[in-house]
Design a protein around this motif. Structure first.
Motif, PDB file in Angstrom:
ATOM      1  N   ASN A  58     -82.837 -18.805  21.328  1.00  0.00           N
ATOM      2  CA  ASN A  58     -83.096 -17.588  20.697  1.00  0.00           C
ATOM      3  C   ASN A  58     -81.899 -17.052  21.551  1.00  0.00           C
ATOM      4  N   VAL A  59     -80.356 -17.408  21.327  1.00  0.00           N
ATOM      5  CA  VAL A  59     -79.118 -16.685  21.557  1.00  0.00           C
ATOM      6  C   VAL A  59     -78.824 -16.572  20.405  1.00  0.00           C
ATOM      7  N   ILE A  60     -79.036 -14.555  20.215  1.00  0.00           N
ATOM      8  CA  ILE A  60     -78.407 -14.700  18.817  1.00  0.00           C
ATOM      9  C   ILE A  60     -76.904 -14.392  18.963  1.00  0.00           C
ATOM     10  N   ASP A  61     -75.777 -15.110  17.899  1.00  0.00           N
ATOM     11  CA  ASP A  61     -74.415 -14.376  18.050  1.00  0.00           C
ATOM     12  C   ASP A  61     -74.730 -13.274  17.066  1.00  0.00           C
ATOM     13  N   PRO A 104     -78.427 -13.066  11.803  1.00  0.00           N
ATOM     14  CA  PRO A 104     -78.712 -13.979  12.796  1.00  0.00           C
ATOM     15  C   PRO A 104     -79.977 -13.952  13.169  1.00  0.00           C
ATOM     16  N   LEU A 105     -80.553 -13.455  13.267  1.00  0.00           N
ATOM     17  CA  LEU A 105     -82.352 -13.877  13.426  1.00  0.00           C
ATOM     18  C   LEU A 105     -82.810 -14.682  12.033  1.00  0.00           C
ATOM     19  N   LEU A 106     -82.246 -14.560  11.222  1.00  0.00           N
ATOM     20  CA  LEU A 106     -82.560 -15.699   9.595  1.00  0.00           C
ATOM     21  C   LEU A 106     -81.833 -17.008  10.890  1.00  0.00           C
ATOM     22  N   LYS A 107     -81.475 -17.518  11.617  1.00  0.00           N
ATOM     23  CA  LYS A 107     -80.851 -18.502  12.124  1.00  0.00           C
ATOM     24  C   LYS A 107     -81.268 -19.107  13.021  1.00  0.00           C
ATOM     25  N   LEU A 108     -81.809 -18.479  13.470  1.00  0.00           N
ATOM     26  CA  LEU A 108     -82.639 -18.924  14.509  1.00  0.00           C
ATOM     27  C   LEU A 108     -84.142 -19.213  14.235  1.00  0.00           C
ATOM     28  N   ALA A 109     -84.627 -19.144  13.038  1.00  0.00           N
ATOM     29  CA  ALA A 109     -85.731 -19.361  12.626  1.00  0.00           C
ATOM     30  C   ALA A 109     -86.295 -20.609  12.602  1.00  0.00           C
ATOM     31  N   PRO A 119     -75.498 -16.603   2.236  1.00  0.00           N
ATOM     32  CA  PRO A 119     -76.233 -16.649   3.869  1.00  0.00           C
ATOM     33  C   PRO A 119     -75.557 -17.003   4.553  1.00  0.00           C
ATOM     34  N   SER A 120     -74.929 -16.065   5.215  1.00  0.00           N
ATOM     35  CA  SER A 120     -73.569 -16.982   6.391  1.00  0.00           C
ATOM     36  C   SER A 120     -73.990 -15.899   7.600  1.00  0.00           C
ATOM     37  N   THR A 121     -73.282 -16.702   9.366  1.00  0.00           N
ATOM     38  CA  THR A 121     -72.857 -15.607   9.962  1.00  0.00           C
ATOM     39  C   THR A 121     -71.526 -15.676   9.921  1.00  0.00           C
ATOM     40  N   LEU A 122     -70.263 -14.514  10.055  1.00  0.00           N
ATOM     41  CA  LEU A 122     -68.655 -15.312  10.429  1.00  0.00           C
ATOM     42  C   LEU A 122     -68.213 -14.487  11.775  1.00  0.00           C
ATOM     43  N   PRO A 123     -67.228 -15.190  11.782  1.00  0.00           N
ATOM     44  CA  PRO A 123     -66.686 -14.086  13.192  1.00  0.00           C
ATOM     45  C   PRO A 123     -66.672 -12.375  13.009  1.00  0.00           C
ATOM     46  N   ILE A 124     -65.815 -12.737  11.903  1.00  0.00           N
ATOM     47  CA  ILE A 124     -65.935 -10.975  11.526  1.00  0.00           C
ATOM     48  C   ILE A 124     -67.116 -10.044  10.945  1.00  0.00           C
TER      49      ILE A 124
END
Length: 312
Positions: free
Chosen positions: A177-180, A188-193, A267-272
């Motif tokens: 349940n950690v949102i990056d 970020p939410l879709l990544k945890l589903a 669809p992705s999460t990047l550091p920036i």
């Protein structure tokens, strides 16, 4: 992405999410706390001052300032959905947000963000009529038309936000349940589903990415048409129009460019992403009142008269 083949009993919804702030350094968190607190205070003071000035000043009873007042109101609320929670998290050891608070932040943020995008379109139309059809400006942009356009912006923002909420709310979250991220947002939410979210991710691109690109291009084209028509104005009229359009174009670029980068990509999460989100959720709402007041003679004069009247 997780498979949908997981047993139903493993799909226990989480009750809260853990947010990761911009830095894990305690010293860095203290510095950011002070910076973001100052930014938030400046944002609220600047935007609410514009709202108050537009409401009480008879000098500003024209459509342009009517829309500007609502833009400042939207910026104030939009910033409030993110910044206070971020400021608190920078001080707290436990950086959590409940599931329902997370969904509320997602909905309210996209409601006001979506409405603001459409309001910027409305403001571009207002500038086009004012500059290209000045003799018919007050007839075309009547009070009824202005209220209708504002209502359409709110409806568009609501539909945009409710789609986001419906896509995420019923997804199974079974851990982690950690949102990056420091806010609740779609990727970020879709990544945890605990299910395959590929189709939903494509919907996000279609909903956010396409809308941002299309509206951004339409706005640039509209301001291009407006600037092309300035050759028919006097030197003084050209100067005033350039000042007004320059402010609008600056706000449009500051708002849209980060959003396009965030949503027009696979669809992705990047550091920036965190830095870009800080820019359009925290920095831009603070810059908007500065841009409009510093470059708008009518707004500056109205504020001076308002403050001089209050000091007597």
């Amino acid at each position: 992405m997780r498979s949908t083949e997981e047993p139903v009993e493993q799909r226990t919804n989480v009750t809260e999410f853990v947010l990761l702030v911009l830095t894990q350094s305690l010293q860095g968190q203290k510095i950011l706390f002070a910076v973001f607190l100052l930014i938030y205070v400046a944002t609220m003071v600047g935007n609410l001052l514009i709202v108050l000035t537009v409401m009480v000043s008879p000098m500003l009873e024209v459509p342009m300032y009517f829309f500007l007042g609502y833009l400042s109101f939207m910026d104030a609320v939009y910033s409030t959905t993110v910044t206070p929670n971020l400021i608190i998290d920078l001080l707290c050891e436990k950086k959590t947000i409940s599931f329902h608070a997370c969904m509320s932040q997602l909905f309210i943020g996209h409601l006001f963000g979506g409405a603001e995008i459409l309001l910027l379109v409305v403001m571009a139309c207002d500038r086009y009529v004012a500059i290209c059809k000045p003799l018919h400006y007050l007839t075309i942009m009547s009070q009824r038309v202005c209220i209708l356009l504002l209502l359409l912006a709110w409806i568009g923002g609501f539909l945009h936000a409710i789609v986001k909420l419906l896509l995420v709310y019923n997804l199974p979250f079974c851990g982690p349940n950690v949102i990056d991220h420091f806010i609740c947002d779609m990727y970020p939410l879709l990544k945890l589903a605990c299910t395959d979210t590929y189709i939903i991710s494509l919907t996000v691109i279609a909903n956010d990415g396409t809308i941002c690109v299309v509206i951004f291009m339409l706005l640039l084209i509209s301001y291009g048409v407006i600037l092309h028509s300035l050759k028919n104005l006097s030197q003084e009229g050209r100067r005033k129009a350039l000042t007004a359009c320059g402010s609008h174009i600056t706000v449009v670029v500051l708002f849209f460019v980060p959003c396009i980068f965030m949503y027009v990509r696979p669809p992705s999460t990047l550091p920036i992403d965190k830095s870009l989100t800080v820019f359009y959720t925290v920095i831009t709402p603070m810059l908007n009142p500065l841009i409009y007041t510093l470059r708008n003679g009518g707004m500056k004069n109205a504020m001076k008269k308002l403050w001089s009247r209050q000091s007597k």
